[in-house]
Write a protein that holds these residues in place. Sequence first.
Motif, PDB file in Angstrom:
ATOM      1  N   LEU A   1      -8.618   2.083  -5.231  1.00 48.49           N
ATOM      2  CA  LEU A   1      -7.873   3.053  -6.205  1.00 48.49           C
ATOM      3  C   LEU A   1      -8.478   3.765  -7.157  1.00 48.49           C
ATOM      4  CD1 LEU A   1      -4.991   3.474  -5.819  1.00 48.49           C
ATOM      5  CD2 LEU A   1      -4.364   1.728  -7.517  1.00 48.49           C
TER       6      LEU A   1
ATOM      7  N   ILE B   1      -3.784   9.834  -4.652  1.00 50.98           N
ATOM      8  CA  ILE B   1      -3.120   8.686  -4.767  1.00 50.98           C
ATOM      9  C   ILE B   1      -1.570   8.934  -4.855  1.00 50.98           C
ATOM     10  CG2 ILE B   1      -4.536   7.515  -6.304  1.00 50.98           C
ATOM     11  CD1 ILE B   1      -2.914   8.540  -8.748  1.00 50.98           C
TER      12      ILE B   1
ATOM     13  N   GLN C   1      -1.032   1.370 -11.747  1.00 47.89           N
ATOM     14  CA  GLN C   1      -2.358   1.716 -11.225  1.00 47.89           C
ATOM     15  C   GLN C   1      -1.982   2.764  -9.967  1.00 47.89           C
ATOM     16  OE1 GLN C   1      -3.395  -2.203  -9.865  1.00 47.89           O
ATOM     17  NE2 GLN C   1      -4.461  -2.832 -11.644  1.00 47.89           N
ATOM     18  N   LEU C   2      -0.984   2.731  -9.302  1.00 47.03           N
ATOM     19  CA  LEU C   2      -0.736   3.907  -8.303  1.00 47.03           C
ATOM     20  C   LEU C   2      -0.608   5.038  -9.120  1.00 47.03           C
ATOM     21  CD1 LEU C   2       1.042   1.697  -5.432  1.00 47.03           C
ATOM     22  CD2 LEU C   2      -1.174   2.959  -5.453  1.00 47.03           C
TER      23      LEU C   2
ATOM     24  N   LEU D   1      -3.076   1.314   0.218  1.00 47.95           N
ATOM     25  CA  LEU D   1      -2.750   1.857  -0.961  1.00 47.95           C
ATOM     26  C   LEU D   1      -3.805   1.936  -1.817  1.00 47.95           C
ATOM     27  CD1 LEU D   1       0.750   0.353  -1.289  1.00 47.95           C
ATOM     28  CD2 LEU D   1       0.317   2.884  -1.415  1.00 47.95           C
TER      29      LEU D   1
ATOM     30  N   PHE E   1       8.524  -1.058  -3.361  1.00 51.47           N
ATOM     31  CA  PHE E   1       8.409  -2.383  -3.389  1.00 51.47           C
ATOM     32  C   PHE E   1       9.480  -3.081  -3.128  1.00 51.47           C
ATOM     33  CE2 PHE E   1       5.088  -1.161  -6.292  1.00 51.47           C
ATOM     34  CZ  PHE E   1       4.043  -1.710  -5.771  1.00 51.47           C
TER      35      PHE E   1
ATOM     36  N   ARG F   1      11.065   7.327  -7.902  1.00 56.43           N
ATOM     37  CA  ARG F   1       9.675   7.264  -8.286  1.00 56.43           C
ATOM     38  C   ARG F   1       8.657   7.347  -7.418  1.00 56.43           C
ATOM     39  NH1 ARG F   1       7.833   1.810 -11.403  1.00 56.43           N
ATOM     40  NH2 ARG F   1       7.806   1.022  -9.439  1.00 56.43           N
TER      41      ARG F   1
ATOM     42  N   ASP G   1      -6.587  12.104  -7.781  1.00 58.15           N
ATOM     43  CA  ASP G   1      -5.143  11.998  -8.120  1.00 58.15           C
ATOM     44  C   ASP G   1      -4.538  12.550  -7.115  1.00 58.15           C
ATOM     45  OD1 ASP G   1      -5.847  11.172 -10.374  1.00 58.15           O
ATOM     46  OD2 ASP G   1      -5.325  12.971 -11.771  1.00 58.15           O
TER      47      ASP G   1
ATOM     48  N   MET H   1       0.158   8.886  -1.414  1.00 57.39           N
ATOM     49  CA  MET H   1       0.571   7.641  -0.868  1.00 57.39           C
ATOM     50  C   MET H   1       1.206   6.867  -1.904  1.00 57.39           C
ATOM     51  SD  MET H   1      -1.150   5.505   2.094  1.00 57.39           S
ATOM     52  CE  MET H   1      -2.887   5.833   1.801  1.00 57.39           C
ATOM     53  N   GLN H   2       2.601   6.670  -1.757  1.00 58.27           N
ATOM     54  CA  GLN H   2       3.124   5.570  -2.820  1.00 58.27           C
ATOM     55  C   GLN H   2       3.953   4.752  -1.950  1.00 58.27           C
ATOM     56  OE1 GLN H   2       3.323   5.910  -6.287  1.00 58.27           O
ATOM     57  NE2 GLN H   2       1.547   7.181  -6.082  1.00 58.27           N
TER      58      GLN H   2
ATOM     59  N   ARG I   1      -1.383  -3.092   1.263  1.00 60.24           N
ATOM     60  CA  ARG I   1      -2.126  -3.092   0.123  1.00 60.24           C
ATOM     61  C   ARG I   1      -3.625  -2.462   0.188  1.00 60.24           C
ATOM     62  NH1 ARG I   1      -0.357  -5.682  -4.655  1.00 60.24           N
ATOM     63  NH2 ARG I   1       1.897  -5.894  -4.578  1.00 60.24           N
TER      64      ARG I   1
ATOM     65  N   ASP J   1       5.066  -6.063  -9.792  1.00 58.31           N
ATOM     66  CA  ASP J   1       4.549  -4.883  -9.385  1.00 58.31           C
ATOM     67  C   ASP J   1       4.816  -3.674 -10.055  1.00 58.31           C
ATOM     68  OD1 ASP J   1       4.351  -6.074  -6.660  1.00 58.31           O
ATOM     69  OD2 ASP J   1       6.606  -6.166  -6.037  1.00 58.31           O
ATOM     70  N   TYR J   2       5.426  -3.623 -11.114  1.00 54.24           N
ATOM     71  CA  TYR J   2       5.155  -2.420 -11.982  1.00 54.24           C
ATOM     72  C   TYR J   2       3.701  -2.228 -12.575  1.00 54.24           C
ATOM     73  CZ  TYR J   2       5.248  -5.427 -16.433  1.00 54.24           C
ATOM     74  OH  TYR J   2       5.141  -5.992 -17.422  1.00 54.24           O
TER      75      TYR J   2
ATOM     76  N   ALA K   1       9.276  -4.287  -9.680  1.00 49.22           N
ATOM     77  CA  ALA K   1       8.763  -3.162  -9.530  1.00 49.22           C
ATOM     78  C   ALA K   1       8.951  -2.054 -10.715  1.00 49.22           C
ATOM     79  CB  ALA K   1       8.939  -2.531  -8.312  1.00 49.22           C
TER      80      ALA K   1
ATOM     81  N   LEU L   1       2.082  12.180 -11.541  1.00 46.76           N
ATOM     82  CA  LEU L   1       1.804  12.386 -10.420  1.00 46.76           C
ATOM     83  C   LEU L   1       2.124  13.855  -9.657  1.00 46.76           C
ATOM     84  CD1 LEU L   1       3.512   9.358  -8.516  1.00 46.76           C
ATOM     85  CD2 LEU L   1       1.278   9.686  -9.017  1.00 46.76           C
TER      86      LEU L   1
ATOM     87  N   LEU M   1      -4.913  -1.048  -3.409  1.00 44.62           N
ATOM     88  CA  LEU M   1      -4.552  -2.145  -4.493  1.00 44.62           C
ATOM     89  C   LEU M   1      -5.462  -3.265  -4.020  1.00 44.62           C
ATOM     90  CD1 LEU M   1      -0.626  -1.938  -4.417  1.00 44.62           C
ATOM     91  CD2 LEU M   1      -2.247  -1.318  -6.289  1.00 44.62           C
TER      92      LEU M   1
ATOM     93  N   HIS N   1      -2.708   6.202 -11.564  1.00 44.95           N
ATOM     94  CA  HIS N   1      -3.833   6.256 -12.342  1.00 44.95           C
ATOM     95  C   HIS N   1      -3.611   6.116 -13.748  1.00 44.95           C
ATOM     96  CE1 HIS N   1      -7.183   8.090  -9.239  1.00 44.95           C
ATOM     97  NE2 HIS N   1      -6.779   6.771  -9.157  1.00 44.95           N
TER      98      HIS N   1
END
Lengths: 292, 676
Positions: free
Chosen positions: B423, B431, A192-193, B401, B438, B507, B428, B434-435, B398, A186-187, B444, B462, B403, A195
């Motif tokens: 994505l 994204i 990717q989340l 998001l 996991f 995060r 920017d 919405m985070q 997913r 998942d990292y 993660a 971010l 993904l 960018h």
Amino acid sequence: MSAVQTTSPTPDDTRKRGPLAEVLLSLLRSGTFLTGFAIVMFWVACALFGEHFAPYDPLADDIINALAPPSAEHWFGTDQIGRDVFSRVIVGSRDILTVAPLATLLATVAGTALGLLTGYFRGLVDDVVSRILEAFMAIPVVIVALLAIVALGTSKTTVIVVIGLSFAPIIARTVRSAVLAERELDYVAAAQLRHESAAHTMFVEILPNVIPPILVETTVRLGYAIFAVATLSFMGFGIQPPSPDWGLSISNNYGMIGGGFWWTVLFDALAIASLVIGVNLAADGVHGALND
Amino acid sequence: MTKSAKAENALELRDLSVAYRVAGRNRAVLRNLSLNIGQGEAYGLVGESGCGKSTVALTVVRYLPRNGSITGGAISLDGQDVMKLDAEALRRARAESVSMVYQDPGKALNPSIRVGRQLTEIFELGGITGKAVEDRAVAMLNRVRISDPTSVMQRYPHQLSGGMQQRVAIAMALANDPSMLILDEPTTGLDATVEAEVLDLIAQLRQELSASILFISHNLAVVSNMCDRVGVLYAGMLVEEGPTEVVFNDPRHPYTVALLRCLPRGGQRKDQGRLDTIPGFLPGIGVDIKGCAFADRCALADDRCRSELPPLYDLGGRLSRCFYHEKAQALPRATPSDVAPAPKAAAVPVLRVAGLNKTYSSHGHALRAVKDVSLDLRPGETLGLVGESGSGKTTFARLLLGLVPPDDGGTIVLEGKALAPRLENRSDDQIKAMQIVFQNPDSALNRSHSIRHLIGRALKRLAGLSGKALEARLNDLVRSVRLTDRHLAVKPRQLSGGLKQRVAIARAFAGDPRIVVCDEPTSALDVSVQAAILNLLADLQSKEDVSYIFISHDLAVVRYLSDKIAVLYLGRIMELGPSEDVFSGPHHPYTEALLSAVPKLDQTETARIRLDGEIPSATNPPSGCVFHTRCPRKIGAICEQQEPPLSEAQPGHSIRCHIPYEELARLQKEVVTEPA
């Protein structure tokens, strides 16, 4: 109240050491690694300082004493022009210990880059690059070497490039499979989340996590590279005279075995064998330490 | 098996101490543990991870890992001293009188041998030959309620569902008619519906068999339903023991009291009060404990507790290792229960999803993972997504998001702007709005990076911060998830599961998100840690006015945090509505079955609805209503032929069922399902 300190977020004090320290510690506890490392270090010392403690100049001929059997004066005997075999074996580690590690380094750098690329992008990139690498792997090293010598001429650089490029696809394959597994974690999605660029994700996020398999593959390849350098030298495509290189010496002297002059070949052969075994033992130790 | 006279107890542990040798030092895991399990009794062992539950199971048959050793005490199995058995006798004891069932049936079965062969092997070892072996295997599978044993025997383990695998594992454990059955978290990896099935099976088998059961679980509700007596383990010591009902309804040790308070119960919701937590951490393995092991985390503890080990007080049929057992329930809360009033959710939705579809192709067949999902989410609101595994919860998250790109046609609108399906094509700002948090923080959080780097990088990318401003915001953020500066320099593996999840939450909140998807964020955590994380999520929500999409298989947890629930089955929304309406009903028959499957602590014996079989394959969904193959309330041919629409039964509450709302209300009144 001693128990209070133990309720810190790092309850288990074995975890306080960094991963690197843990690996080093487990290497120092591994008999396999220490044995291999000692053998390799012996030859490294010979390569660096051999000249100073070799009893004779490895290149100096003494035609009167040619083909003398091992004796107190010449521990390993002398070759057909009377050069001291013992001194030649000691100094003969120098070229192979420059060429083989450099070739392995080239293979590792190129292989890691290719492995990251194919494993990260998958799909078309992977298909195309992987097929090319497979085709490359199908050509025997000797033929590549022949072609390269025709094109580039004989030199140490040619040997390094030939062996480096022949081994790169093998390392690329190992790295690719490690990257494919990491990519599912998942990292990578988290990156990717944010960018992140592909380069950042590959080199900053994924690369540190695939160092262990790369390290193992590199040490294993080093053993093969030594073997390959010796083979190429033996065939005359590698290190050139007058170097006292082991493979080259064997090539020059193997005709003498029939005449009973075994010492001109045996000690060089043992030197190659011991170095390869030493590297492989060390590689085994590294593998063990990283996979505990 | 003919044994002359059965011993009084099937299992007796007397002052058992076990240590693991780590880095050249013996570390105590079990400390003077004594317990008895009577013939035919089911004994539950509960406690958080790391307290030594599984070690007990392994020690009973001297099956410890190489670095483990029994440093003292005695084990007696059916009157036989296990410590004195030689290798051959021990092998026989393991083969004949004790059986174990582990958490993950997929790992307990050999993947390359057919199920039948794995079963018959056990009988052959027992000296049975020829046709009889086959018959015994079939009989065994029948016993664990597998309907077509001969075909199951031909299959490989991976061709069976998780529930079926666990049945086979249980069949194998029962093959030699053991006198002692050890179940180590037998239902932990399974869906609630499958868990209910397996638990029912174990309960039924208890009637038929004479075996005594040692049932190990972190799930208090499961133990309370399955066991006669329960022991609470803490730091390798028994802190409380007694009849299950008595211990859970009237706990006499502060640890038990605190553990029970961590669970959201009886339909508790985030706006009604925070969950209680247990401060601090379990003592590390092998540390010296002078007084009571729980003293550091106990608000009732005084100097006596810290210097003197309390004895196990006998309170008449029950035990408690606490000096103050009579006032244990007066344990003050560790976390105040008051909550800031939640801001009223604004009327304008922050997220609108319409007609979202996702089709995968699997061996040339279309697999519809998400089908025609439409819903709205308002600011500060939590949408709970529930359903069995394979229902499309995670795929839906997913898709949102980016993904995974959805099929053409559907729309996702965030704050009035349509989101690009991929994505890469989102801005920017989009994204960071919405985070996700996991499920598994080990996956993660990049294990090569320090916590400072992990959170700092998110702030840089971010929030676009750098230098002093980044440092300041980093400190704020770290404090808002209740981490401290000393956590910043370390790598994730040096932190406990709960702390890692806090880093992941920090995060996700780095860019002031509008929506945070929480994909089973607490399922890998112990209940006390889960409570702290749920409180944190609720606090952050009321402070930041952020919306959550909360995925969990634990309905009590979903209910605690959610304002709105969507029930998914085979990628379709079966029911959508305000949390209270969905839980209290009348609800869709599938929701009804899900709710009924959950084991509850406050059990009032109710008729339970069981779902038969497995969730059908999404490549070949049933015709008509996709749920008709398992629906306990199927009304007839219409269910097989026509897919019911998702129709609004009450304002804001939609149900996809042919049965009219009033009829559902009438039907479900007959069976009062106790809410989770």
